[in-house]
Design a protein around this motif. Structure first.
Motif, short mmCIF file in Angstrom:
data_model
loop_
_atom_site.label_atom_id
_atom_site.label_comp_id
_atom_site.label_asym_id
_atom_site.label_seq_id
_atom_site.Cartn_x
_atom_site.Cartn_y
_atom_site.Cartn_z
N LEU A 156 0.82 -1.21 0.00
CA LEU A 156 0.00 0.00 0.00
C LEU A 156 0.85 1.27 0.00
O LEU A 156 0.59 2.20 -0.75
CB LEU A 156 -0.94 0.01 1.21
N ALA A 157 1.89 1.30 0.82
CA ALA A 157 2.74 2.50 0.92
C ALA A 157 3.36 2.84 -0.43
O ALA A 157 3.37 4.01 -0.84
CB ALA A 157 3.83 2.29 1.97
N ASP A 158 3.87 1.86 -1.13
CA ASP A 158 4.49 2.11 -2.44
C ASP A 158 3.47 2.62 -3.45
O ASP A 158 3.75 3.53 -4.22
CB ASP A 158 5.17 0.85 -2.97
N LEU A 159 2.28 2.04 -3.44
CA LEU A 159 1.24 2.45 -4.38
C LEU A 159 0.77 3.88 -4.09
O LEU A 159 0.66 4.70 -4.99
CB LEU A 159 0.06 1.49 -4.33
N VAL A 160 0.53 4.19 -2.82
CA VAL A 160 0.09 5.53 -2.44
C VAL A 160 1.16 6.56 -2.81
O VAL A 160 0.85 7.63 -3.34
CB VAL A 160 -0.25 5.59 -0.94
N THR A 161 2.41 6.24 -2.56
CA THR A 161 3.50 7.15 -2.89
C THR A 161 3.55 7.40 -4.39
O THR A 161 3.68 8.54 -4.85
CB THR A 161 4.85 6.59 -2.40
N ALA A 162 3.46 6.35 -5.17
CA ALA A 162 3.50 6.49 -6.63
C ALA A 162 2.35 7.36 -7.14
O ALA A 162 2.56 8.27 -7.95
CB ALA A 162 3.45 5.11 -7.30
N VAL A 163 1.16 7.12 -6.65
CA VAL A 163 -0.01 7.89 -7.10
C VAL A 163 0.13 9.35 -6.66
O VAL A 163 -0.17 10.26 -7.43
CB VAL A 163 -1.32 7.26 -6.58
N ALA A 164 0.60 9.58 -5.45
CA ALA A 164 0.80 10.95 -4.96
C ALA A 164 1.82 11.70 -5.81
O ALA A 164 1.74 12.92 -5.95
CB ALA A 164 1.23 10.94 -3.49
#
Length: 61
Positions: free
Chosen positions: A40-48
């Motif tokens: 989740l952290a990697d996905l949220v960071t990428a989208v942000a």
């Protein structure tokens, strides 16, 4: 989404939820807490950062 929209009872394992809150991307990446789903952290960071996936992403539980 408001904090009142969160329903732990809808989780697949609600008995293992000790607390819930909103996290900033940097907090998700640096916490020592267990965060599900994995990735989740990697996905949220990428989208942000504006890097949205071309295809849907399946995150492991």
């Amino acid at each position: 989404m408001a904090g009142t929209d969160v329903h732990p009872s809808r989780a697949t394992q609600p008995d293992s939820i000790r607390a819930y809150r909103w996290w900033a991307p940097a907090e998700l990446c640096s916490t020592r807490e267990t965060v599900y789903p994995v990735g989740l952290a990697d996905l949220v960071t990428a989208v942000a950062e504006g890097r949205t996936p071309d295809k849907p992403v399946v995150l492991a539980g």
